[in-house]
Design an enzyme around this catalytic site. Sequence first.
Site, PDB file in Angstrom:
ATOM      1  N   CYS A   1       0.905  -1.112  -0.012  1.00 16.37           N
ATOM      2  CA  CYS A   1       0.045   0.078   0.115  1.00 16.37           C
ATOM      3  C   CYS A   1       0.922   1.273   0.082  1.00 16.37           C
ATOM      4  O   CYS A   1       1.421   1.741   0.959  1.00 16.37           O
ATOM      5  CB  CYS A   1      -0.754   0.035   1.166  1.00 16.37           C
TER       6      CYS A   1
ATOM      7  N   CYS B   1      -0.396   4.149   2.164  1.00 13.83           N
ATOM      8  CA  CYS B   1      -0.478   3.967   3.655  1.00 13.83           C
ATOM      9  C   CYS B   1       1.136   4.184   4.094  1.00 13.83           C
ATOM     10  O   CYS B   1       1.063   4.856   4.952  1.00 13.83           O
ATOM     11  CB  CYS B   1      -0.892   2.441   4.207  1.00 13.83           C
ATOM     12  N   ASP B   2       2.013   3.692   3.171  1.00 13.77           N
ATOM     13  CA  ASP B   2       3.401   3.762   3.678  1.00 13.77           C
ATOM     14  C   ASP B   2       4.248   4.424   2.976  1.00 13.77           C
ATOM     15  O   ASP B   2       5.495   4.585   3.421  1.00 13.77           O
ATOM     16  CB  ASP B   2       3.730   2.009   3.650  1.00 13.77           C
TER      17      ASP B   2
END
Length: 314
Positions: free
Chosen positions: A133, A136-137
């Site tokens: 992701c 997300c990261d």
Amino acid sequence: MLDCAIIGGGPAGLTAGLYATRGGLENVVMFEKGLPGGQITQSSEIENYPGVVGDITGMDLMQPWPEQCMKFGLKHEMVEVKRVSKDGDTFKILRANGDIDEARSVIVCTGSVPRRAGFKGEDEFFGRGVSTCATCDGFFYKGKEVAVIGGGDTALEEALYLSKICTKVYLVHRRDKFRAAPNTVKRVENTPNIELILNSVPQEVYGDTMGVTGLKVKNRENGETTDLPVPGVFVFVGNNVNNEVLKQEDGSWLCELNDQGQVVVNLKMETSVEGLYAAGDLRIDAPKQVVCAAGDGATAAINAIGYVDEKFGN
Ligand code: FAD
Ligand code: NAP
């Protein structure tokens, strides 16, 4: 007894919920183990949802959907469903805590999950430098170099996203042709800080107690191995369908699946079991698009309403 149980709260499940409640079913519950929205909430950009123009993330797109459904009476239970089975005309929904709900019809919308590529260290470093992701990261690698694995739409779109945060993105693909849309390929090729590493497969991700420090990739043509000194590796190599809820206690499947585990449906999203519908990414021939998943959800709900009316005289 529920008129309709919806399993999964992505674009298919939410749209099924909207149509089922607005279409007159009284007692409709959407079982979603996390927050509603589905896998598109992990996408940094969506530009092909009709009528939505401009820079928008998957999270932005999905944010108003639950509220719209709840307005018409859809209930959301933040629950993981373990199994759907059928006893006579009644479906049984087994919750993770062992409780059972009963329903007259069920729409399964459990979607899919990112696949692992299967190279050494991938599982060991998952969540400590290996990710599926970028939204997300990606921020953890601001000002650093990362590697992206894959050659489909997801890999290329997320490589473009990461190229705006990271100093360099190595895009590692096992062939020399991409599967992604031509326009996306063109954008990637025109992005100076994306370096293409083609005909190459990841061999091993390595690191220390703090996380990843590098990735070894092997060229499939000449067998040469290259070390990419990256602290982050993003894997985008496709998805597996979430069909586990259809597996019965004796190991058989509640309804017909194809050899890839996708649920066989007809144009009404009816499965091989009366009153059971499947919608979105987990069905056969799914185009794997938000708009298509939403359309499937609407189709399934419209037909579930007809089924419940006819069978139970609602
Ligand atoms: P999902 O979105 O997968 O939702 C399924 C839901 O079911 C999940 O919320 C999950 O938590 C829940 N669930 C699963 N099992 C259970 C259970 N046992 N109990 C309870 N809940 C459960 N599509 C586009 O149209 N345009 C794009 O630009 C685009 N970009 C993408 C970018 C990325 C990074 C990814 C991963 C996908 C992208 N897609 C895009 C594809 C799109 O996200 C999917 O086609 C769509 O989300 C499928 O919707 P769905 O409702 O079928 O399933
Ligand atoms: P995908 O299209 O299945 O692509 C997976 C990629 O990973 C392929 O390039 C594949 O290589 C590679 N791959 C698979 N297994 C591998 C392994 N073990 N090691 C190394 N590489 C491996 O998956 P996706 O990109 O996630 O897309 C899934 C679906 O969602 C598609 O239908 C896509 O069109 C859709 N989607 C659409 C959009 C959009 O419309 N903008 C955005 C994202 C996703 P090969 O090419 O050699 O097979």
